[in-house]
Design a protein around this motif. Structure first.
Motif, PDB file in Angstrom:
ATOM      1  N   PHE A  10      20.292  39.676  21.139  1.00  0.00           N
ATOM      2  CA  PHE A  10      21.180  38.618  21.736  1.00  0.00           C
ATOM      3  C   PHE A  10      21.360  37.408  20.935  1.00  0.00           C
ATOM      4  N   ASN A 189      17.778  31.360  27.321  1.00  0.00           N
ATOM      5  CA  ASN A 189      19.167  31.282  26.810  1.00  0.00           C
ATOM      6  C   ASN A 189      20.291  32.081  27.695  1.00  0.00           C
ATOM      7  N   TYR A 190      21.272  32.057  27.705  1.00  0.00           N
ATOM      8  CA  TYR A 190      22.181  32.730  28.353  1.00  0.00           C
ATOM      9  C   TYR A 190      23.494  32.693  27.727  1.00  0.00           C
ATOM     10  N   HIS A 194      24.593  39.307  26.191  1.00  0.00           N
ATOM     11  CA  HIS A 194      23.172  39.319  26.544  1.00  0.00           C
ATOM     12  C   HIS A 194      22.884  40.736  27.157  1.00  0.00           C
ATOM     13  N   LYS A 198      17.973  40.828  31.859  1.00  0.00           N
ATOM     14  CA  LYS A 198      17.826  39.490  32.081  1.00  0.00           C
ATOM     15  C   LYS A 198      18.622  39.027  33.307  1.00  0.00           C
ATOM     16  N   VAL A 228      23.739  30.035  24.577  1.00  0.00           N
ATOM     17  CA  VAL A 228      23.265  30.651  23.435  1.00  0.00           C
ATOM     18  C   VAL A 228      23.926  29.697  22.329  1.00  0.00           C
ATOM     19  N   THR A 324      30.269  32.193  30.458  1.00  0.00           N
ATOM     20  CA  THR A 324      29.633  33.644  30.460  1.00  0.00           C
ATOM     21  C   THR A 324      30.111  34.489  31.326  1.00  0.00           C
TER      22      THR A 324
END
Length: 352
Positions: A10, A189-190, A194, A198, A228, A324
């Motif tokens: 990721f 982190n996102y 990904h 998670k 990220v 995201t």
């Protein structure tokens, strides 16, 4: 040329995409073992880019590491390679010890020998950048100040213990062998690409699939969330300007409870992709048994990297999480390729 380990994971893949997004950037040798979380589809856009050289291999393979160093003569190594999922470390810690501790040791030995063979400016400017986690510091109470680089290490899971050990090895190679290292410890982190075990990608995909949104315990565990892309920019700054032997905490200044994160995702999905029945995705929230040894709060004080290197995150949590969610809505092909049979088996085992 730089050598990146774990570059199909990721954070590593996002870093490579970000780095090579600059047309004048130097090339990358990308070494990745391609475990369940390594996904070359993330790097599809680089198929015809000669600056990206992918090598399928393990940081524990000393012969391979030595060969790559001799052949490509990198001016830096960035070590992303790690087993990183706490839940998996509880069920099977052995792989975490092997990759995160023994693998880092092997990489350090090979890299240090290579560095000692260099001369002149290339030896002077060489860097080994070790990417680690805030979980090495343990857990905070609600009133504790955020983690600084001066905090003692108090890891509470097999994963965080293995990363703490790797950090200590990197520190020892600097003090004993004067090997030129820097270490960064990041918060959660996102962002795009990904792997969906998670919290954030899991909730997005489960919501869209009309599945329960599992939240451990009471959902009041607090994490500091780092987009990220911001993490990638911080790594570039530390690699370029970080002081040798130093540790830099990289955080997003975004403390949120897990429950608040999930509710925020539901609210954005309600707006961007409403449920057919008109109800909120919050209806799918389900509380499940807490995991063993679950740390209550992490928080990063990223003041040092701002003071010394001038870095600060560009995204707030609100802007980053919206980007995201939109990315996952726009990329069903990537998602379908990731959600394999083995991954579904893992979800069943973990969330019952």
């Amino acid at each position: 040329m730089i050598l990146v380990t774990g570059g199909a994971g990721f954070i590593g893949a996002n870093f490579i995409l970000d780095w090579l997004g600059n047309p004048s950037a130097e090339g990358i040798v990308n070494l990745d073992k391609l475990t369940y979380a390594g996904n070359l589809a993330t790097l599809d856009s680089l198929k015809n880019d000669s600056r990206h050289i992918f090598v399928h291999g393990d940081i524990g393979d000393k012969e391979l590491i030595a060969k790559l160093l001799k052949e490509h003569q990198p001016r830096a190594i960035i070590n992303f390679a790690a087993e990183s999922h706490v839940d998996r470390s509880i069920h099977g810690p052995a792989e975490f010890m092997q990759t995160n501790i023994v693998g880092t040791f092997n990489l350090l030995e090979c890299a240090c020998k290579y560095w000692n063979s260099l001369e002149g400016d290339i030896k002077e400017t060489f860097r080994f950048h070790h990417v680690s986690t805030d979980e090495v510091y343990g857990s905070l109470s609600a009133s504790d100040p955020a983690f600084t680089e001066a905090n003692s290490y108090e890891p509470n899971s097999p994963y965080s213990a293995s990363k703490a050990a790797s950090d200590h090895l990197v520190r020892a190679w600097f003090h004993t062998y004067h090997f030129p290292v820097v270490t960064t410890n990041c918060s959660n982190n996102y962002g795009p690409y990904h792997f969906p075990e998670k919290l954030i990608p899991l909730v997005i995909l489960n919501a869209l699939s009309s599945k329960p949104l599992p939240i451990y315990g009471d959902g009041q565990q607090i994490r500091d969330w780092l987009y990220v892309g911001d993490h990638c920019s911080a790594i570039r700054e530390v690699l370029a300007k970080g002081k040798l032997g130093e540790t830099y905490n990289i955080g997003g200044w975004n403390e949120k409870t897990n429950l608040d994160v999930v509710k925020t995702i539901c609210r954005i999905l309600d707006e961007l992709k409403p449920r057919a029945d008109g109800k909120s995705y919050k209806e799918q929230i389900t509380f499940v048994k807490d995991r063993p040894g679950h740390d209550r709060r992490y928080a990063i004080d990223a003041g040092k990297v701002e003071r010394e290197l001038g870095w600060r995150p560009a995204e707030t949590f609100d802007t980053g999480i919206r980007k995201t969610v939109q990315w996952y809505l726009d990329n069903p092909v990537w998602i379908e390729g990731v959600v394999s049979g083995s991954y579904r088996d893992w979800l069943q085992k973990q969330y019952n």
